[in-house]
Enzyme design. Structure first.
Site, PDB file in Angstrom:
ATOM      1  N   GLU A  76       0.927  -1.273   0.152  1.00 15.36           N
ATOM      2  CA  GLU A  76       0.072  -0.129   0.050  1.00 15.36           C
ATOM      3  C   GLU A  76       0.843   1.248  -0.107  1.00 15.36           C
ATOM      4  OE1 GLU A  76      -3.629   2.201   2.404  1.00 15.36           O
ATOM      5  OE2 GLU A  76      -2.486   0.555   3.336  1.00 15.36           O
ATOM      6  N   LYS A 104      -2.830  -2.274  -2.894  1.00 13.37           N
ATOM      7  CA  LYS A 104      -3.832  -1.265  -2.377  1.00 13.37           C
ATOM      8  C   LYS A 104      -3.387   0.087  -2.700  1.00 13.37           C
ATOM      9  CE  LYS A 104      -6.402   0.086   1.662  1.00 13.37           C
ATOM     10  NZ  LYS A 104      -7.037  -0.401   2.893  1.00 13.37           N
TER      11      LYS A 104
END
Length: 297
Positions: free
Chosen positions: A177, A214
């Protein structure tokens, strides 16, 4: 618990991933949004009891099932607690059909080159071993990009993939992420640099390595299409990043193959003071709306 079943659900499932992983720094804000003021708890222990009660209430809501919620990201303390009389990872998978993930980062380092790298994680191997034993499928770790600085973005992505390989070594699937801050003036440029950096790292992974990504919802629709279709990527999910649920859902629906992994946008409108009926109806509406946006693309 079959990891193959869980992988298939994540690859083929029509739904989204719930982020229930607020940590020490973000917990007071999450509780405040839930209607619990800081004056209502006197210690960190009480604070974490309250946030666990909120997470358990969400996980036990009738609408929180694998039909629309493919996975859930847990805070370390949640993994070690029970929901509905079972260890949290077991409850999620056995009772709800929801694949459990674990947040593993220890927060952000100070800003350098327009980015915030992850703080060191000296005990990561121990945590990963515990997670694997507890039935965790994968992990999540977050860095932040605050400027379209190629050196900074390359450093973020390199660190994410280096730790990602360590996680894969424990038989877990990392959610990588590198969040792009939605308010920066050069967001679109930062996203172009990020996409190229991620593709280079993905192309260098061995064939038997698999990650999830993500990412912040991009300015250019379908910017991350090559990542969605990459053979080393199990799934690309999107964070809500400060957008309202309505705005996040609208952006998400325009990005084919990307599904949601929302935290604040998932819990928007929930309150500790709601009756169970009100709470369950509110979370059901959130789940329905986020699910619809996730499968729209």
């Amino acid at each position: 618990m079959s990891q193959a079943e869980q992988r298939q659900k994540l690859r083929e499932g029509q739904g989204f991933i719930a982020a229930l992983d607020q940590s020490g720094g973000s917990t007071p804000k999450a509780l405040r949004l839930y209607g619990v003021e800081e004056s209502e708890y006197a210690s960190d222990a009480e604070m974490f009891d309250l946030i666990h009660a909120m997470r358990a209430r969400i996980a036990q809501a009738p609408a929180f099932t694998g039909d629309k919620v493919l996975g859930a990201i847990l805070f370390e303390m949640t993994m070690d607690r029970e929901i509905g009389g079972k260890p949290a990872p077991d409850f999620l998978w056995q009772e709800r059909g929801v694949v459990p993930f674990l947040k593993v980062d220890k927060g952000l380092a100070d800003s350098t080159d327009g980015v915030k790298l992850m703080k060191p994680m000296p005990d990561l191997d121990v945590l990963l071993a515990r997670g694997a034993k507890a039935g965790i499928f994968g992990t999540k770790m977050r860095s932040v990009i605050d400027a379209a600085n190629p050196a900074g973005i390359d450093a973020v992505v390199a660190q994410q993939f280096e730790v990602g390989r360590q996680i894969i070594g424990h038989g877990l699937v990392p959610i990588i992420e590198p969040e792009v801050t939605i308010s920066i003036h050069d967001k679109a440029e930062a996203e172009d640099i990020l996409r190229a950096a991620i593709l280079a790292q993905l192309d260098a992974l061995p064939e038997d390595h698999e990650v999830m990504l993500k990412l912040t919802l991009p300015e250019a629709d379908n910017l991350y299409e090559a990542l969605v279709n990459h053979p080393r990527v199990l799934r690309v999910v999107a964070l809500s990043g400060g957008y309202s649920r309505e705005e996040a859902n609208a952006r998400l629906a325009r990005n084919t193959g990307v599904i949601a992994s929302f935290s604040r946008a998932l819990t928007e409108g929930l309150s500790a003071r709601q009756s169970d009926a009100e709470f369950n109806a509110t979370i059901a509406k959130s789940i329905d709306d986020i699910h619809a946006a996730s499968v729209a693309g």
